[in-house]
Design an enzyme around this catalytic site. Sequence first.
Site, PDB file in Angstrom:
ATOM      1  N   GLU A  59      -3.330  11.486 -12.842  1.00  0.00           N
ATOM      2  CA  GLU A  59      -1.923  11.572 -12.418  1.00  0.00           C
ATOM      3  C   GLU A  59      -1.040  10.845 -13.413  1.00  0.00           C
ATOM      4  O   GLU A  59      -1.491   9.942 -14.124  1.00  0.00           O
ATOM      5  CB  GLU A  59      -1.737  11.027 -10.992  1.00  0.00           C
ATOM      6  CG  GLU A  59      -1.874   9.512 -10.817  1.00  0.00           C
ATOM      7  CD  GLU A  59      -0.593   8.722 -11.022  1.00  0.00           C
ATOM      8  OE1 GLU A  59       0.490   9.316 -11.165  1.00  0.00           O
ATOM      9  OE2 GLU A  59      -0.676   7.484 -11.076  1.00  0.00           O
ATOM     10  N   SER A  77      -0.301   2.073 -18.868  1.00  0.00           N
ATOM     11  CA  SER A  77       1.047   1.907 -18.329  1.00  0.00           C
ATOM     12  C   SER A  77       1.966   1.483 -19.467  1.00  0.00           C
ATOM     13  O   SER A  77       1.807   0.404 -20.042  1.00  0.00           O
ATOM     14  CB  SER A  77       1.005   0.833 -17.236  1.00  0.00           C
ATOM     15  OG  SER A  77       2.300   0.448 -16.891  1.00  0.00           O
ATOM     16  N   ARG A  82      -0.638  10.962  -5.647  1.00  0.00           N
ATOM     17  CA  ARG A  82      -0.386  11.893  -6.761  1.00  0.00           C
ATOM     18  C   ARG A  82      -1.684  12.440  -7.355  1.00  0.00           C
ATOM     19  O   ARG A  82      -1.658  13.355  -8.172  1.00  0.00           O
ATOM     20  CB  ARG A  82       0.438  11.190  -7.863  1.00  0.00           C
ATOM     21  CG  ARG A  82       1.868  10.868  -7.462  1.00  0.00           C
ATOM     22  CD  ARG A  82       2.680  10.348  -8.635  1.00  0.00           C
ATOM     23  NE  ARG A  82       2.207   9.064  -9.137  1.00  0.00           N
ATOM     24  CZ  ARG A  82       2.612   7.869  -8.711  1.00  0.00           C
ATOM     25  NH1 ARG A  82       3.529   7.783  -7.766  1.00  0.00           N
ATOM     26  NH2 ARG A  82       2.129   6.760  -9.225  1.00  0.00           N
ATOM     27  N   PHE A 137      12.234  -5.374 -12.225  1.00  0.00           N
ATOM     28  CA  PHE A 137      12.733  -4.069 -12.650  1.00  0.00           C
ATOM     29  C   PHE A 137      13.965  -3.660 -11.850  1.00  0.00           C
ATOM     30  O   PHE A 137      14.923  -3.122 -12.395  1.00  0.00           O
ATOM     31  CB  PHE A 137      11.625  -3.027 -12.492  1.00  0.00           C
ATOM     32  CG  PHE A 137      11.983  -1.689 -13.059  1.00  0.00           C
ATOM     33  CD1 PHE A 137      12.251  -1.539 -14.405  1.00  0.00           C
ATOM     34  CD2 PHE A 137      12.049  -0.569 -12.240  1.00  0.00           C
ATOM     35  CE1 PHE A 137      12.576  -0.294 -14.939  1.00  0.00           C
ATOM     36  CE2 PHE A 137      12.365   0.677 -12.760  1.00  0.00           C
ATOM     37  CZ  PHE A 137      12.640   0.812 -14.112  1.00  0.00           C
ATOM     38  N   HIS A 176       3.242   5.918 -16.580  1.00  0.00           N
ATOM     39  CA  HIS A 176       1.810   5.617 -16.640  1.00  0.00           C
ATOM     40  C   HIS A 176       0.966   6.875 -16.498  1.00  0.00           C
ATOM     41  O   HIS A 176       1.412   7.912 -16.010  1.00  0.00           O
ATOM     42  CB  HIS A 176       1.402   4.504 -15.672  1.00  0.00           C
ATOM     43  CG  HIS A 176       1.377   4.878 -14.222  1.00  0.00           C
ATOM     44  ND1 HIS A 176       1.700   3.983 -13.234  1.00  0.00           N
ATOM     45  CD2 HIS A 176       1.049   6.018 -13.586  1.00  0.00           C
ATOM     46  CE1 HIS A 176       1.579   4.570 -12.057  1.00  0.00           C
ATOM     47  NE2 HIS A 176       1.177   5.803 -12.245  1.00  0.00           N
ATOM     48  N   HIS A 231       2.303  -8.566 -10.969  1.00  0.00           N
ATOM     49  CA  HIS A 231       2.930  -7.238 -10.897  1.00  0.00           C
ATOM     50  C   HIS A 231       4.124  -7.250  -9.963  1.00  0.00           C
ATOM     51  O   HIS A 231       5.128  -6.565 -10.226  1.00  0.00           O
ATOM     52  CB  HIS A 231       1.953  -6.118 -10.523  1.00  0.00           C
ATOM     53  CG  HIS A 231       2.596  -4.754 -10.651  1.00  0.00           C
ATOM     54  ND1 HIS A 231       3.166  -4.097  -9.592  1.00  0.00           N
ATOM     55  CD2 HIS A 231       2.830  -3.982 -11.739  1.00  0.00           C
ATOM     56  CE1 HIS A 231       3.699  -2.949 -10.009  1.00  0.00           C
ATOM     57  NE2 HIS A 231       3.507  -2.855 -11.312  1.00  0.00           N
TER      58      HIS A 231
HETATM   59  C1  HEM Z   1       4.064   0.984  -9.725  1.00  0.00           C
HETATM   60  C2  HEM Z   1       7.355  -1.226 -12.432  1.00  0.00           C
HETATM   61  C3  HEM Z   1       3.960  -2.389 -15.643  1.00  0.00           C
HETATM   62  C4  HEM Z   1       0.609  -0.686 -12.658  1.00  0.00           C
HETATM   63  C5  HEM Z   1       5.243   0.511 -10.201  1.00  0.00           C
HETATM   64  C6  HEM Z   1       6.534   0.839  -9.671  1.00  0.00           C
HETATM   65  C7  HEM Z   1       7.456   0.213 -10.415  1.00  0.00           C
HETATM   66  C8  HEM Z   1       6.745  -0.509 -11.438  1.00  0.00           C
HETATM   67  C9  HEM Z   1       8.980   0.256 -10.266  1.00  0.00           C
HETATM   68  C10 HEM Z   1       6.787   1.784  -8.502  1.00  0.00           C
HETATM   69  C11 HEM Z   1       6.888   3.167  -9.106  1.00  0.00           C
HETATM   70  C12 HEM Z   1       7.174   4.224  -8.080  1.00  0.00           C
HETATM   71  O1  HEM Z   1       6.292   4.535  -7.276  1.00  0.00           O
HETATM   72  O2  HEM Z   1       8.299   4.736  -8.108  1.00  0.00           O
HETATM   73  C13 HEM Z   1       6.724  -1.629 -13.571  1.00  0.00           C
HETATM   74  C14 HEM Z   1       7.412  -2.056 -14.769  1.00  0.00           C
HETATM   75  C15 HEM Z   1       6.467  -2.394 -15.673  1.00  0.00           C
HETATM   76  C16 HEM Z   1       5.173  -2.163 -15.038  1.00  0.00           C
HETATM   77  C17 HEM Z   1       8.918  -2.081 -14.943  1.00  0.00           C
HETATM   78  C18 HEM Z   1       6.622  -2.911 -17.084  1.00  0.00           C
HETATM   79  C19 HEM Z   1       7.777  -3.212 -17.650  1.00  0.00           C
HETATM   80  C20 HEM Z   1       2.756  -2.084 -15.080  1.00  0.00           C
HETATM   81  C21 HEM Z   1       1.499  -2.306 -15.704  1.00  0.00           C
HETATM   82  C22 HEM Z   1       0.539  -1.844 -14.856  1.00  0.00           C
HETATM   83  C23 HEM Z   1       1.215  -1.301 -13.711  1.00  0.00           C
HETATM   84  C24 HEM Z   1       1.328  -2.882 -17.100  1.00  0.00           C
HETATM   85  C25 HEM Z   1      -0.956  -1.854 -14.987  1.00  0.00           C
HETATM   86  C26 HEM Z   1      -1.621  -2.078 -16.091  1.00  0.00           C
HETATM   87  C27 HEM Z   1       1.278  -0.014 -11.659  1.00  0.00           C
HETATM   88  C28 HEM Z   1       0.635   0.867 -10.704  1.00  0.00           C
HETATM   89  C29 HEM Z   1       1.621   1.342  -9.857  1.00  0.00           C
HETATM   90  C30 HEM Z   1       2.855   0.752 -10.313  1.00  0.00           C
HETATM   91  C31 HEM Z   1      -0.852   1.205 -10.646  1.00  0.00           C
HETATM   92  C32 HEM Z   1       1.443   2.312  -8.684  1.00  0.00           C
HETATM   93  C33 HEM Z   1       1.125   1.588  -7.412  1.00  0.00           C
HETATM   94  C34 HEM Z   1       0.942   2.520  -6.244  1.00  0.00           C
HETATM   95  O3  HEM Z   1       1.590   3.560  -6.188  1.00  0.00           O
HETATM   96  O4  HEM Z   1       0.148   2.199  -5.362  1.00  0.00           O
HETATM   97  N1  HEM Z   1       5.402  -0.335 -11.280  1.00  0.00           N
HETATM   98  N2  HEM Z   1       5.372  -1.723 -13.766  1.00  0.00           N
HETATM   99  N3  HEM Z   1       2.557  -1.495 -13.871  1.00  0.00           N
HETATM  100  N4  HEM Z   1       2.604  -0.067 -11.397  1.00  0.00           N
HETATM  101 FE1  HEM Z   1       3.956  -1.044 -12.463  1.00  0.00          FE
END
Ligand code: HEM
Length: 364
Positions: A146, A226, A181, A316, A333, A309
Amino acid sequence: MLVSSIADHMQCPRTRPAQLPNPDFQPQYPSFSIRFPENISQLVMAVIGAQHKSASDAADGASRATLTIFLTSRASTTPPSFFEWTSVTDNKGFYNIAALAYWPSKTAYESWAEESGFKAWWQALDPDSPNGWFLEAFFPTTDRFETLFNTDTAREGSAHMGQCMSEAVKEHGYWGSMRDRISLSQTDGLEGVKAVPDEYRSPPQDVTPTGRVIIPGRKNLAVIRSGQDWLDTTLEERSLYLDTMHPVLTKGMEFLRDHGEEVGCYSCRFMEVVDLKTAKPEGIDRTFGLAYFDELASLEKWCKEHPTHLAIFKGFFQYAKKLGNNVTLRVFHEVMVLQPEQQYFDILNAELYSVLVSVAARGL
Ligand code: HEM
């Protein structure tokens, strides 16, 4: 009108409930997923690289030049659909330079490996070469893959094989949407094998006399790439990103890298895209975290519960608010949940190889 992130031809009656909070749920902002042509049913993402004791050891560019010969070989009828160079210095100070390359099928990847001469070269590599080499190849079927992008114009990684970007999708903006997804999650819990802490950092057990380590795949290993791209941000947004988001993200990536075993993460590299054509004089403008978790549930838990996180996530929204929602930072991602035979880890000169720890060194 929101669409499903799961393409029409991949939808089926659910035997497992979606995580969607309620059928009328409306995300607060739009996000998009890649649509692949129907004839693409399995993709390849490969990380092919060299590990050097330090960046200065790699300064002559020799390892990169060698890999470039194969990646751009005209002898191959199926070169990568896309590749770019990435680098990371790991927590032992070793410098890793790698091509991140994509193909639209396993057959295409295998033909490339044969026709370009890469396979023969790789198999004959000298274990006493001054640097380490690593090949980490993933072959996810599209039902185990996804993507999520905060813009419909980004061209990252697997998007180069996509037909188009979807309309805004409904499965995002709530914890668990990543799972929703993934097409296979309609009928499968995607459980992996929980690793015990010992398994994370123990040295690989199966080093061959030639110094080569081939690590067997694990059931439903979860891989995330990501990414963050602030290339086209205004000066104001750029400073905001670098001052407020980037430090928190770096902390989160260092936590997963150094303490990943606490949350089911085998390996995490916070990588920079090495792109001399587009980098601004101020430095690198694109990064991504590449992390391997023992199962999707561990990745979900880390995102939802871990302060690192959560800090990124909350940061954000404050960031977006400050910019009046005129965010030009691109985040995306790619997530895949892999069967054992959809993973291939082949590492040469393993004593140098400190980044990928012993994924399944102790078997399944
Ligand atoms: C989900 C922000 C970096 C893993 C999210 C979401 C946001 C976010 C806003 C919700 C997205 C949505 O469903 O609309 C950010 C920002 C990052 C960042 C601004 C860096 C500037 C990372 C990193 C990882 C990560 C580096 C892992 C290595 C995830 C995962 C989700 C997620 C797996 C999905 C969670 C779920 O749906 O259960 N992130 N993230 N993120 N993020 Fe991050």
